[in-house]
Structure formats: structure tokens, C-alpha cells
Design an enzyme around this catalytic site. Sequence first.
Site, PDB file in Angstrom:
ATOM      1  N   ASP A 198      -1.218  10.783   0.533  1.00  0.00           N
ATOM      2  CA  ASP A 198      -1.407  12.238   0.497  1.00  0.00           C
ATOM      3  C   ASP A 198      -1.079  12.916   1.821  1.00  0.00           C
ATOM      4  O   ASP A 198      -1.681  13.928   2.179  1.00  0.00           O
ATOM      5  CB  ASP A 198      -2.846  12.583   0.057  1.00  0.00           C
ATOM      6  CG  ASP A 198      -3.202  11.922  -1.255  1.00  0.00           C
ATOM      7  OD1 ASP A 198      -2.309  11.831  -2.113  1.00  0.00           O
ATOM      8  OD2 ASP A 198      -4.358  11.490  -1.411  1.00  0.00           O
ATOM      9  N   LYS A 208       4.210  13.629   1.518  1.00  0.00           N
ATOM     10  CA  LYS A 208       5.531  13.013   1.302  1.00  0.00           C
ATOM     11  C   LYS A 208       6.377  13.885   0.382  1.00  0.00           C
ATOM     12  O   LYS A 208       7.585  14.040   0.588  1.00  0.00           O
ATOM     13  CB  LYS A 208       5.358  11.608   0.687  1.00  0.00           C
ATOM     14  CG  LYS A 208       4.617  10.645   1.601  1.00  0.00           C
ATOM     15  CD  LYS A 208       4.382   9.302   0.939  1.00  0.00           C
ATOM     16  CE  LYS A 208       3.353   9.319  -0.155  1.00  0.00           C
ATOM     17  NZ  LYS A 208       1.966   9.585   0.281  1.00  0.00           N
ATOM     18  N   GLY A 264       0.411  11.199  -6.483  1.00  0.00           N
ATOM     19  CA  GLY A 264       0.303  12.623  -6.784  1.00  0.00           C
ATOM     20  C   GLY A 264       0.941  13.390  -5.653  1.00  0.00           C
ATOM     21  O   GLY A 264       0.452  13.368  -4.535  1.00  0.00           O
ATOM     22  N   HIS A 265       2.094  13.987  -5.920  1.00  0.00           N
ATOM     23  CA  HIS A 265       2.814  14.725  -4.877  1.00  0.00           C
ATOM     24  C   HIS A 265       2.836  16.208  -5.259  1.00  0.00           C
ATOM     25  O   HIS A 265       3.273  16.555  -6.352  1.00  0.00           O
ATOM     26  CB  HIS A 265       4.260  14.246  -4.755  1.00  0.00           C
ATOM     27  CG  HIS A 265       4.387  12.771  -4.508  1.00  0.00           C
ATOM     28  ND1 HIS A 265       3.727  12.126  -3.488  1.00  0.00           N
ATOM     29  CD2 HIS A 265       5.093  11.815  -5.139  1.00  0.00           C
ATOM     30  CE1 HIS A 265       4.037  10.845  -3.509  1.00  0.00           C
ATOM     31  NE2 HIS A 265       4.854  10.619  -4.518  1.00  0.00           N
ATOM     32  N   GLN A 267       2.059   6.208  -2.364  1.00  0.00           N
ATOM     33  CA  GLN A 267       1.008   5.602  -1.542  1.00  0.00           C
ATOM     34  C   GLN A 267       1.427   5.556  -0.061  1.00  0.00           C
ATOM     35  O   GLN A 267       2.187   6.395   0.367  1.00  0.00           O
ATOM     36  CB  GLN A 267       0.607   4.216  -2.062  1.00  0.00           C
ATOM     37  CG  GLN A 267      -0.022   4.239  -3.442  1.00  0.00           C
ATOM     38  CD  GLN A 267       0.965   4.494  -4.552  1.00  0.00           C
ATOM     39  OE1 GLN A 267       1.972   3.796  -4.680  1.00  0.00           O
ATOM     40  NE2 GLN A 267       0.727   5.497  -5.363  1.00  0.00           N
TER      41      GLN A 267
HETATM   42  P1  GDP Z   1       1.788  13.192  -0.996  1.00  0.00           P
HETATM   43  O1  GDP Z   1       1.065  12.372  -2.006  1.00  0.00           O
HETATM   44  O2  GDP Z   1       2.023  12.464   0.286  1.00  0.00           O
HETATM   45  O3  GDP Z   1       3.050  13.813  -1.536  1.00  0.00           O
HETATM   46  O4  GDP Z   1       0.823  14.405  -0.615  1.00  0.00           O
HETATM   47  P2  GDP Z   1      -0.079  15.302  -1.625  1.00  0.00           P
HETATM   48  O5  GDP Z   1       0.806  16.273  -2.319  1.00  0.00           O
HETATM   49  O6  GDP Z   1      -0.967  14.435  -2.439  1.00  0.00           O
HETATM   50  O7  GDP Z   1      -1.044  16.034  -0.597  1.00  0.00           O
HETATM   51  C1  GDP Z   1      -0.561  16.838   0.418  1.00  0.00           C
HETATM   52  C2  GDP Z   1      -1.109  18.263   0.234  1.00  0.00           C
HETATM   53  O8  GDP Z   1      -0.934  19.001   1.427  1.00  0.00           O
HETATM   54  C3  GDP Z   1      -0.412  19.065  -0.832  1.00  0.00           C
HETATM   55  O9  GDP Z   1      -1.347  19.904  -1.462  1.00  0.00           O
HETATM   56  C4  GDP Z   1       0.621  19.884  -0.057  1.00  0.00           C
HETATM   57  O10 GDP Z   1       0.954  21.105  -0.710  1.00  0.00           O
HETATM   58  C5  GDP Z   1      -0.136  20.155   1.198  1.00  0.00           C
HETATM   59  N1  GDP Z   1       0.677  20.281   2.419  1.00  0.00           N
HETATM   60  C6  GDP Z   1       1.768  19.582   2.801  1.00  0.00           C
HETATM   61  N2  GDP Z   1       2.157  19.933   4.054  1.00  0.00           N
HETATM   62  C7  GDP Z   1       1.274  20.860   4.471  1.00  0.00           C
HETATM   63  C8  GDP Z   1       1.097  21.602   5.690  1.00  0.00           C
HETATM   64  O11 GDP Z   1       1.837  21.440   6.659  1.00  0.00           O
HETATM   65  N3  GDP Z   1       0.026  22.463   5.745  1.00  0.00           N
HETATM   66  C9  GDP Z   1      -0.834  22.648   4.721  1.00  0.00           C
HETATM   67  N4  GDP Z   1      -1.852  23.491   4.876  1.00  0.00           N
HETATM   68  N5  GDP Z   1      -0.691  21.970   3.564  1.00  0.00           N
HETATM   69  C10 GDP Z   1       0.334  21.100   3.443  1.00  0.00           C
HETATM   70  P1  IMO Z   2       0.179   9.268  -3.057  1.00  0.00           P
HETATM   71  O1  IMO Z   2       1.545   8.773  -3.426  1.00  0.00           O
HETATM   72  C1  IMO Z   2      -3.967   8.298  -2.107  1.00  0.00           C
HETATM   73  C2  IMO Z   2      -5.569   4.624  -3.889  1.00  0.00           C
HETATM   74  C3  IMO Z   2      -6.658   4.737  -4.929  1.00  0.00           C
HETATM   75  C4  IMO Z   2      -7.411   3.451  -4.680  1.00  0.00           C
HETATM   76  C5  IMO Z   2      -6.293   2.460  -4.346  1.00  0.00           C
HETATM   77  C6  IMO Z   2      -5.845   1.601  -5.506  1.00  0.00           C
HETATM   78  O2  IMO Z   2      -0.193  10.564  -3.687  1.00  0.00           O
HETATM   79  O3  IMO Z   2      -0.018   9.240  -1.573  1.00  0.00           O
HETATM   80  P2  IMO Z   2      -4.411   2.064  -7.684  1.00  0.00           P
HETATM   81  O4  IMO Z   2      -4.660   2.990  -8.839  1.00  0.00           O
HETATM   82  O5  IMO Z   2      -3.127   2.304  -6.976  1.00  0.00           O
HETATM   83  O6  IMO Z   2      -4.605   0.614  -8.053  1.00  0.00           O
HETATM   84  O7  IMO Z   2      -5.598   2.396  -6.642  1.00  0.00           O
HETATM   85  O8  IMO Z   2      -5.207   3.245  -3.884  1.00  0.00           O
HETATM   86  N1  IMO Z   2      -4.351   5.395  -4.172  1.00  0.00           N
HETATM   87  C7  IMO Z   2      -3.995   6.513  -3.536  1.00  0.00           C
HETATM   88  N2  IMO Z   2      -4.624   7.223  -2.577  1.00  0.00           N
HETATM   89  N3  IMO Z   2      -2.737   8.668  -2.507  1.00  0.00           N
HETATM   90  C8  IMO Z   2      -2.080   7.956  -3.442  1.00  0.00           C
HETATM   91  O9  IMO Z   2      -0.791   8.198  -3.763  1.00  0.00           O
HETATM   92  C9  IMO Z   2      -2.714   6.841  -4.020  1.00  0.00           C
HETATM   93  N4  IMO Z   2      -2.361   5.933  -4.967  1.00  0.00           N
HETATM   94  C10 IMO Z   2      -3.359   5.055  -5.026  1.00  0.00           C
HETATM   95  O10 IMO Z   2      -7.465   5.881  -4.704  1.00  0.00           O
HETATM   96  O11 IMO Z   2      -8.223   3.568  -3.537  1.00  0.00           O
HETATM   97 MG    MG Z   3      -0.692  12.420  -3.126  1.00  0.00          MG
END
Ligand code: GDP
Ligand code: IMO
Ligand code: MG
Length: 428
Positions: free
Chosen positions: A13, A16, A40-41, A223
Site C-alpha cells: 500500500d 504502487k 488493492g491499488h 504486495q
Molecule cells: P498500492 O497497493 O501500493 O497501489 O497502494 P494503495 O492504493 O493500496 O494505497 C495507497 C493510497 O495512498 C491510495 O489511496 C492512494 O490514492 C494514496 N496516495 C498515493 N500517493 C499519495 C500521496 O502522495 N499523497 C496522498 N495523500 N495519498 C497518496
Molecule cells: P498491495 O498490492 C498490504 C497482507 C495481508 C496479510 C498477508 C498475507 O495493495 O500492496 P494473503 O491474502 O496475501 O495471503 O495475506 O499479506 N497483504 C497485503 N497487505 N497490501 C497488499 O497488497 C497486501 N496483500 C496481502 O494483509 O497480512
Molecule cells: Mg494496496
Amino acid sequence: MAGVAIIGSQWGDEGKGKATDLLGSRIDYVVKFNGGNNAGHTVVIGDEKYALHLLPSGILSPGVTPVIGNGVVVDLGVLFEELDHLTERGIDVSKLRVSGNAHVIPEYNRALDQVTERFLGKRRIGTTGRGIGPTYADKINRVGIRIQDLFDERILRQKIEGALVQKNELLVKTYNRRAFSVDEITDNLLSYAERVQPMVGDTSLEVHWALETGKTVVFEAGQATMLDIDHGTYPYVTSSSATAGGVATGAGISPRQIDRIVGIQKAYITRVGSGPFPTELHDADGDRLREAGGEFGVTTGRPRRTGWFDSVIARYSSRINGFTDIVMTKLDVLSEFERIPVCVAYEVDGQRFDEMPLSQSDFHHAKPIYEYFPGWQEDISGMQHFDQLPANARAYVEAIEKLSGARISAVGTGPARDHIIERHNLLG
Ligand code: GDP
Ligand code: IMO
Ligand code: MG
């Protein structure tokens, strides 16, 4: 030719999806090489917000060919739900390519993931419950079902029969759940065969030729490093190779075809699910980070655990992945803090650790040693030039750059597509 890997440097999270989107208009292919719909992106484009799980984020950029590589585990129901949802919103998904060697997530593996977690009780991993772990286990045990198996009903049925001998034993005798029939699993998987077939191909060869003919290919990780099956905080990890090393095996290319390796890291750190977390905050500051950063899971909605930036992890990630660049996201979230602690090393039973401790118990007991940086307490949301940032914010970025072991080429100042400061060209 340019192969660019986008890798999470913390516990996921980091942003990416946003980083891939940033490169969107400059790339030709985006390849997901690991994980499944546990990811979850979030990508924010204008007033529109997209949450992607199984599909690579680059699918949102017109002209980009999205690819699901052989290293991914595919829930076919989720795949088509996501594709339909994007189509309804006007996104062209017709270019999607899917590796015939990717494994599918049959329903019994979702059931097993959820039931084993329940039985683990306090020792649970906190998985996303999507069947990821059992499906990778099947792959290693050589009892998995691949996308290409859907096109030969006889073989598919045989493989499902073989797998169910063990699965039903476990589900019924150990966990007191219902058995799955060969027919129901086979029929379910076959119901997707016709629709998926035109997308399926030898994606390893297709990506190879794209690189050979000078196209730019992004390899987008699900991840992150600390969740990697080998290099993460085992057993509190996911079941795939989320690090740069996983790109070659998960996409079917040579390591020599990766030109840049971009680490994505937040200006602080978060974790979802169980497992050790040295800089975790259990106080009001932790709540402020969660609120200001919107730190709630995209996949499960769970509140994310929050903590200060951990440079031991940052250095470890830089080393394991060989980052050529770092994108630091969410600097704007720190704006409200008067003083910002950064973990520079750990202390375990009186001993200082500048590197990740080898022993799991040491890491569980690690106490952060902090250095403190003055905050800027000024809204920096949406800024696009490094010089615009308050001096203390610039100093923070420069200090983290030194501690992290790779140059910080971009800094996020908000969730929107253009809320970013580019200091160096990520493709240059
Ligand atoms: P990922 O799994 O690595 O793609 O990241 P996620 O989407 O799960 O979580 C990142 C969150 O941070 C999302 O809600 C993005 O919209 C938000 N985000 C990304 N870059 C920034 C930033 O520079 N500032 C803020 N405030 N939010 C950001
Ligand atoms: P993104 O791509 C954050 C965590 C789960 C759990 C562990 C194993 O959005 O960064 P799984 O279902 O993969 O066997 O769970 O990994 N986990 C994540 N945490 N971001 C993710 O993906 C994750 N995908 C799995 O919460 O601790
Ligand atoms: Mg994510």
C-alpha cells in the site's frame, strides 16, 4: 529497450498503483508478475477513483497493453467482474493478455484460506481470505490448475479430481466443512473458458518481443518486500515473490531485461494483517496518520496499522531489490506534525542493530532508535516542484534519501495523478 520494475519497499500500500499511473502515458506494456486479488491499488484520475485488485494499474492508461504474467494467481470470477466494471466506466480493456501458465484460484482454495485462518486463532496471518496461499502451495506441490488447463476438459477434470482427494479430506475431516464435487469445480472453471481464451497466450514471448523492439515495459508488483515469501517477515507474509527477483520468474523474462528498479515507499509506514512492526504507533499520532493518510485497506477495508518511517527496512529493501530510484509517497500526510521521528536503527536487549536482525525473535523484540526531524506544518498538498516545498520538508526528503540508499526521484504530495514532484526522470 526499457524494462522498469515497480516494487513495494515496505508492507504494501505504498502507492504502487499511483506510481504506475504516473508513467502511464510513457509506457507500452504493464505486466503484473506476482500475487492475485489480494492486492488493492487505488488510482485517482481527476474526479474518478479506481480500485484495482487483479488487473495491473496500467490498464487505466489508454494505449497501454496490460499483461497478467505466469507468476500471478487468477480468480477468474474476479477477473471478469473487474473487466466488466472498468468497461462500464469507459475504460478500454480489450488489449489484456493473460499467461496460459498462470494458476487459477479454485473455490476450494478460498474456502481453505478462510477456514485455516479461523483455526489459527491468535496465530493467524490476517490474510485477505482470497485463496492466495493455498493456490501458491498447490503450485509448489504440483497439484495446481493452470489457465491452459481450461481448454482441455478431460485434463482439467483429472487435475481437479486429483486435487480434491486431499482438499476434501482437509475440509471435511479437519475443518468440519462441506466437500466440493469434481463437477461443481469443473463446471465453474469451464464457464470462463470461452471468454478468457482470446486473451490467453505466451506472454513471456510477447513481453520479450516488446522489449526487443524498443517498447517500454513496466513490471508492477503486488504486495511488497516485507511481505515477500523469502525476504519478508515470515510467516507473516504473502505467498509470492514480491521483490525485484520475482520479476524475471513471474513475467518469464531475463533479469538482464530489467533496466530500472523503482522502490515505492511512504514517508511513514503501514501494515495490514498480523506480524511484527517495530515502529508501530498505538497512540494519537498513529490515529492521526491513519486519518490523514486514509489508511484503510482497499481490498478488505481493514484499518491499516501505522508507524514512523523505518530506515532499517528502507535500506534492507534497497539492498534486496537494488533500487535505482525511489518514489516517496504521502509526504503531504506528515504536514501536520510538529516533530517527525525516523527510526535509524533497532535496539534488541541492549544491542544495536543497524541492519535487519536475522532472527525472527530479535525482530519481534526490536525497539526503534529514533532521530527527530522538525516538521513544516504547512499545507504542501498538490505541490509539483521540489523548490516549492518548505525547507524542513526538503530536509526530510534529503535525510530519508541518505538513509534509504537510493535516490528519491519523485515525491507524492497528494492522491491525484498530478500531485507529484518529479526530481529525476524515472525512465531516463
Ligand atoms: P498500492 O497497493 O501500493 O497501489 O497502494 P494503495 O492504493 O493500496 O494505497 C495507497 C493510497 O495512498 C491510495 O489511496 C492512494 O490514492 C494514496 N496516495 C498515493 N500517493 C499519495 C500521496 O502522495 N499523497 C496522498 N495523500 N495519498 C497518496
Ligand atoms: P498491495 O498490492 C498490504 C497482507 C495481508 C496479510 C498477508 C498475507 O495493495 O500492496 P494473503 O491474502 O496475501 O495471503 O495475506 O499479506 N497483504 C497485503 N497487505 N497490501 C497488499 O497488497 C497486501 N496483500 C496481502 O494483509 O497480512
Ligand atoms: Mg494496496
